[in-house]
Design a protein around this motif. Structure first.
Motif, short mmCIF file in Angstrom:
data_model
loop_
_atom_site.label_atom_id
_atom_site.label_comp_id
_atom_site.label_asym_id
_atom_site.label_seq_id
_atom_site.Cartn_x
_atom_site.Cartn_y
_atom_site.Cartn_z
N VAL B 60 1.03 -1.35 0.05
CA VAL B 60 0.06 -0.01 -0.10
C VAL B 60 0.85 1.28 0.22
O VAL B 60 0.51 2.32 0.34
CB VAL B 60 -0.86 0.14 1.22
N THR B 61 2.12 1.20 -0.20
CA THR B 61 3.06 2.46 -0.37
C THR B 61 3.26 2.58 -1.86
O THR B 61 4.06 1.85 -2.55
CB THR B 61 4.34 1.85 0.22
N PRO B 62 2.62 3.64 -2.50
CA PRO B 62 2.89 4.00 -3.92
C PRO B 62 4.48 4.44 -4.20
O PRO B 62 4.99 4.91 -3.25
CB PRO B 62 1.88 5.11 -4.10
N ILE B 63 4.85 4.25 -5.28
CA ILE B 63 6.07 4.51 -5.34
C ILE B 63 6.43 5.90 -5.51
O ILE B 63 7.54 6.39 -5.08
CB ILE B 63 6.57 3.74 -6.66
N SER B 64 5.38 6.77 -5.92
CA SER B 64 5.61 7.89 -5.78
C SER B 64 5.66 8.64 -4.13
O SER B 64 6.39 9.64 -4.11
CB SER B 64 4.34 8.89 -6.27
N GLY B 65 5.46 7.85 -3.09
CA GLY B 65 5.77 8.28 -1.91
C GLY B 65 7.09 7.70 -1.28
O GLY B 65 7.33 8.11 -0.30
N VAL B 66 7.81 7.20 -2.17
CA VAL B 66 9.00 6.58 -1.60
C VAL B 66 10.17 7.53 -1.48
O VAL B 66 10.90 7.65 -0.50
CB VAL B 66 9.76 5.50 -2.26
N GLY B 67 10.27 8.37 -2.75
CA GLY B 67 11.17 9.61 -2.36
C GLY B 67 12.57 9.28 -2.10
O GLY B 67 13.20 8.18 -2.70
N GLU B 68 13.23 10.09 -1.31
CA GLU B 68 14.69 9.80 -1.05
C GLU B 68 14.96 8.39 -0.10
O GLU B 68 16.00 8.18 0.23
CB GLU B 68 15.31 11.02 -0.43
N GLN B 69 13.75 7.96 0.56
CA GLN B 69 13.90 7.24 1.71
C GLN B 69 14.65 6.02 1.21
O GLN B 69 14.24 5.37 0.06
CB GLN B 69 12.36 6.71 2.23
N LYS B 70 15.35 5.35 1.96
CA LYS B 70 16.37 4.32 1.46
C LYS B 70 15.35 2.97 1.84
O LYS B 70 14.65 2.69 2.74
CB LYS B 70 17.46 4.23 2.24
N VAL B 71 15.06 2.12 0.94
CA VAL B 71 14.55 0.80 0.92
C VAL B 71 15.42 -0.20 1.06
O VAL B 71 16.36 -0.32 0.58
CB VAL B 71 13.76 0.37 -0.49
N THR B 72 15.06 -0.93 2.21
CA THR B 72 15.61 -2.16 2.41
C THR B 72 14.69 -3.47 2.69
O THR B 72 13.48 -3.10 3.00
CB THR B 72 16.13 -2.19 3.97
N THR B 73 15.07 -4.39 1.84
CA THR B 73 14.28 -5.78 1.64
C THR B 73 14.76 -6.79 2.31
O THR B 73 16.05 -6.67 2.74
CB THR B 73 14.03 -5.90 0.16
N ILE B 74 14.19 -7.77 2.36
CA ILE B 74 14.63 -9.00 2.99
C ILE B 74 15.94 -9.59 2.21
O ILE B 74 16.74 -10.19 2.82
CB ILE B 74 13.62 -10.03 2.90
N GLU B 75 16.07 -9.13 0.97
CA GLU B 75 17.50 -9.64 0.08
C GLU B 75 18.44 -8.82 0.71
O GLU B 75 19.77 -9.31 0.53
CB GLU B 75 17.21 -9.42 -1.27
N GLY B 76 18.40 -7.44 1.49
CA GLY B 76 19.51 -6.66 1.74
C GLY B 76 19.56 -6.56 3.32
O GLY B 76 20.49 -6.20 3.78
N VAL B 77 18.61 -7.07 3.92
CA VAL B 77 18.70 -6.75 5.41
C VAL B 77 19.57 -7.46 6.23
O VAL B 77 20.05 -7.17 7.02
CB VAL B 77 17.20 -7.18 6.07
N GLY B 78 20.24 -8.64 5.59
CA GLY B 78 21.32 -9.37 6.15
C GLY B 78 22.62 -8.57 6.20
O GLY B 78 23.58 -8.85 6.97
#
Ligand code: FES
Ligand code: FES
Lengths: 724, 154
Positions: B60-78
């Motif tokens: 429910v997070t539209p891509i337009s709302g992500v902006g500068e925020q850094k995205v971390t996913t399960i692939e990178g959280v390690g």
């Protein structure tokens, strides 16, 4: 993705060199059922040994979270005598000719494979020994094995399985009957906890599930079906869907009228699933009228009340004379129980990837039952079943939903119209509104007690779904369930009404509801008899004996049930004092060849139920194959049952399910999940499965505990706000 | 339109409509399939990722709302110390059944432990309340969180 597997369906019990798999030995077996002891099932399996000693074992049964991908290869590895750390497990491809039954259902895999798969391991071990015997020119019986090595009796000579693999491949396998299986006391793998397969991939987010399948050029699809099951497309404007950015095509799928097959709908195919879904939402579809639109939950309840007041349609079992016994009883007790339709709601929505090319179909499916999917696809696409390849992909939960293959035939039908691989993903709403539901049901019970509080009569008028003598799927009840044969006078009557919705198998089908009814009513009888609920059950079980015919599915051993009842009572400290508002409830039920007793402690405050703790005891034979996985299934089944008993109900209006997502079909959350202590009562019986039998006693244990805490008897599920 | 994103420390570009949920950008555009689709309505937590370390529902997070925020996913959280500890604990406890919810569970648990290294049972329940597990592995999830926090042994 580990769907790759090597196979050789044409040769029986042959070995071949594994050049194609990078050296080493490929052993492929099709052990025919005649070559085994009578009553054993057909066994097929593959073992591959690389020259460095690494062993690859194929797991034949689909994995949907029940842990079978660990448990079955453990059986082979044990008799093969290798270190578990040297084993890699691969999911077998769907091929009944090679593997026999490949169904994740009925808690049957352990039951059916326990002996046969150990024999597969033992056969490979015997060949490796024979190869070493030839090399050293000594008799085979002077050699033994030690975790991946063949060694001679003096311990002087040693050869690794990897070194021997090529030579072993050239030998003729021994008669499996000549093989001696390990003494269980010598087990090094079976009976020890081993972790889930794909654990690394799961915790690091690597592709694992059906919706993770990615193929070159793959497109995504969404598929709109009528809210009323089976309604046809009357008209549709495809243009708005086609106008959505990323949408490649939109088209009608004609479908048929078989609710288990391909149903009519409109497919939207796009570059991404989001675009496909947006396109689907833009469709303006008019659905044709359909008679099921007249059916509703309220209508079923009204009809059930009408049928309950009328003579039953049929009697299915009758022992003694119930009516006379009731007349002569010191006390009679009557109660009406009911439970709703519920959905499977596996967390991974139904999905399937298919590629139709040059008259062949390749499918990647999280299915529990691939062969029935193959048949469905073959019929719908009018192709030969042998032209279909099905890769078994780990399912994000199954619970019986993926025994059906509607998503598979839809994906194939859509892919047949598209020149690319297509991944169909259902929305959560599709998944909840197009399920094969656990059917609701109504039970009208009367029982008689003698002056000493002993049970003298039991009758049940069961109202369910069907027509004439046919029941809808999972809507029939075994007429000889306990306490049948433990009570002299027993009747099981049934009346049916028609149903336009598809029903199906949900974890411990039938029993997941019957356990609630039988064990709750048993509690009412204990109360009427003035007896402690555990003591009353002990009396009812009586002397240890088998009720029913040995080997029949409904035969029931009272001693095995007594064993788990006593154990659960002991674990829970049954009989101890608890604070006001807190209660202990007990229930025990037999299903899927397993005996399980559950005690729950609940506290009810301001109309809210909190399950404080659960104690569960199970007898599934002499051996727990993988304790870690077994505990998971016991705990998971019981928590599953607690969630459905507390909250879940699918409501139908105007021929369609009203519930659409986890907001109106809640699942248990962590804060409401109690600790569940599990123990096993080992008995000298063949090992049987644990995916289901812990579920059926749990709802009654919960409701009986609520009664102990509050004096309120729950006779209709879900509990919802009945305590408010 | 093109959106510039930082995902697991890497710059990525996604050319999609602004209303496309982050979940489908990750899965279908960027090829990161670890975040899962369960409900599409912020009801199950299977799609949980971090934006600047805060757990959000990517569905429910539209891509337009992500902006500068850094995205971390399960692939990178390690790559984070806490994430690696949580993943290791999940394995040590043999937490999953089907495993489908577990990426989301790990993301929520990592966010919890990053701010609350020694959580109480109540804090664990509160932080994990939005993550459903249909297989009901809650007992082991809770245990794994405590193992990661050093409160219990596997
Ligand atoms: S898929 Fe996002 S919360 Fe369920
Ligand atoms: S492990 Fe299956 S949904 Fe959580």
């Amino acid at each position: 993705m580990d769907g790759e597997i090597l196979r050789d369906p044409t040769r029986r019990f042959v070995l071949q060199s594994g050049a194609a798999v990078g050296g080493g030995l490929l052993l492929s077996f099709t052990m025919s059922s005649e070559s085994q002891a009578a009553g054993d099932t057909k066994v097929n399996a593959y073992v591959r040994i690389a020259s460095d000693g690494k062993v690859t074992i194929a797991s034949k049964v689909p994995e949907v979270g029940q842990g079978i991908k660990t448990a079955l290869p453990m059986l082979i590895a044990e008799e093969l005598d290798v270190d578990w750390s040297a084993v890699t497990v691969e999911q077998a491809i769907a091929d009944t000719k090679v593997y026999g039954r490949q169904v994740a259902g009925g808690s049957m895999a352990t039951t059916l494979e326990y002996d046969g798969l150990r024999r597969v391991g033992a056969t490979v071990r015997a060949l490796l020994i024979a190869a070493a015997a030839a090399r050293w020119n000594v008799p085979a019986d002077s050699l033994k094995t030690e975790a991946g090595f063949v060694v001679d009796a003096a311990g002087k000579r040693r050869a690794s399985y990897g070194e021997l693999a090529q030579a072993a491949a050239a030998l003729t396998p021994p008669d499996p009957k000549s093989l001696t299986l390990k003494d269980p006391k010598a087990f090094r793998i079976i009976g020890k906890s081993h972790k889930s397969q794909n654990l690394d991939a799961i915790v690091t987010g690597q592709p694992t599930y059906g919706i993770d399948v990615r193929l070159p050029g793959m497109l995504f699809a969404a598929f709109a079906k009528a809210p009323v099951y089976g309604a046809k497309v009357a008209s549709v404007d495809l243009a708005p869907a086609k106008a959505v950015k990323g949408v490649r095509d939109a088209f009608i799928i004609e479908g048929g009228t078989n609710l288990q097959g391909l149903l009519p709908g409109v497919a939207v195919v796009a570059d991404s699933w989001w675009a496909a879904r947006k396109g689907r939402e833009a469709l303006q579809i008019q659905w044709a009228e359909h008679p099921t639109a007249r059916q509703s939950t309220a209508g079923f309840a009204a009809k059930a009340a009408e049928l309950a007041a009328a003579p039953p349609h049929r009697n299915l079992h009758n022992d003694g004379d119930v009516e006379a016994a009731l007349k002569g009883a010191a006390k009679t007790v009557s109660a009406a129980y009911s439970y709703p339709f519920i959905a499977h709601a596996a967390l991974e929505p139904q999905n399937c990837t298919a590629h139709v090319k040059d008259g062949k179909v390749e499918i990647w499916a999280p299915t529990q039952n691939p062969e029935s999917g193959r048949a469905l696809v073959a019929r719908s696409l009018n192709i030969d079943p042998s032209a279909i390849t099905i890769h078994l992909i780990r399912g994000g939960g199954g619970f019986g939903r993926r025994l059906m293959n509607d998503y598979m035939v839809e994906a194939a039908a859509i892919a047949a119209k598209v020149n690319a691989p297509v991944q169909l993903i259902w929305t959560r709403e599709d998944d909840m509104q197009h399920d094969f539901y656990r059917p609701g049901g109504w039970h009208n019970l009367t029982a008689g007690l003698d002056a000493k509080g002993g049970l003298t009569a039991w009758k049940n008028h069961f109202i369910t779904f069907g027509e004439g003598e046919t029941f809808n799927t999972a809507a029939a009840m075994n007429a000889t369930q306990f306490p049948c044969r433990a009570v002299a006078n027993y009747r099981h009557d049934v009346s049916v009404m028609p149903l336009g919705f598809p029903t199906g198998f949900l974890r411990a089908p039938g029993n997941n509801a019957f356990g609630f009814v039988i064990q709750s009513f048993t509690d009412e009888l204990a109360l009427a008899a003035g007896k402690d609920p555990v003591a009353f059950r002990r009396e009812l079980l009586g002397e240890p004996r088998l009720l029913g015919e040995p080997g029949k599915g409904d035969s029931f051993h009272t001693g095995r049930m007594r064993g788990v009842l006593d154990l659960a009572a002991e674990m829970s400290g049954w009989g101890r004092k608890v604070p006001k508002g807190t209660g202990l409830g007990v229930a025990c039920h037999y299903s899927h060849l397993g005996y399980v007793a559950v005690v729950m402690q609940v506290t009810v405050k301001d109309g809210a139920v909190k399950v404080d703790k659960v104690w569960a005891a199970a007898d599934v034979g002499r051996q727990i194959v993988n304790p870690s996985g077994a505990d998971q299934q016991m705990q998971g089944s019981i928590l599953d049952a607690i969630g459905s008993t507390l909250y879940q109900s699918i409501t139908f209006e105007n021929g369609a399910a009203v519930n659409s997502n986890f907001g109106d079909f809640p699942l248990l959350r962590m804060a409401d999940a109690p600790p569940v202590e599990v123990r096993y009562k080992l008995s000298d019986n063949n090992p049987t499965g644990l995916g289901e039998p812990a579920y059926p006693p749990a709802p009654a244990a919960l409701c009986n505990a609520i009664f102990a805490a509050t004096g309120k008897r729950i006779r209709s599920l879900p509990i919802g706000d009945q305590l408010a | 339109m093109a959106f510039n994103l930082t995902v697991n420390g890497e710059s990525r570009i996604a050319d999609v409509d602004g209303d496309t949920p982050l979940l489908w950008v990750l899965r279908d555009t960027l090829g990161l399939v670890g975040a899962k689709y369960g409900c599409g309505a912020a009801l199950c937590g299977a799609c949980t990722v971090h934006l600047d370390g805060i757990p959000v529902r990517a569905c429910v997070t539209p891509i337009s709302g992500v902006g500068e925020q850094k995205v971390t996913t399960i692939e990178g959280v390690g790559k984070t110390a806490v994430g690696a500890k949580v993943q290791a604990a999940w394995k040590a406890v043999d937490t999953p059944q089907c495993g489908y919810c577990q990426a989301g569970q790990i993301m929520s648990a990592t966010a919890l432990l990053a701010t609350t290294p020694k959580p109480t049972d109540e804090e664990i329940d509160a932080a994990m309340n939005g993550n459903l597990c249909r297989c009901a592995t809650y007992i082991r999830i809770k245990k794994a969180i405590k193992v990661a926090a050093g409160l219990e042994k596997a």
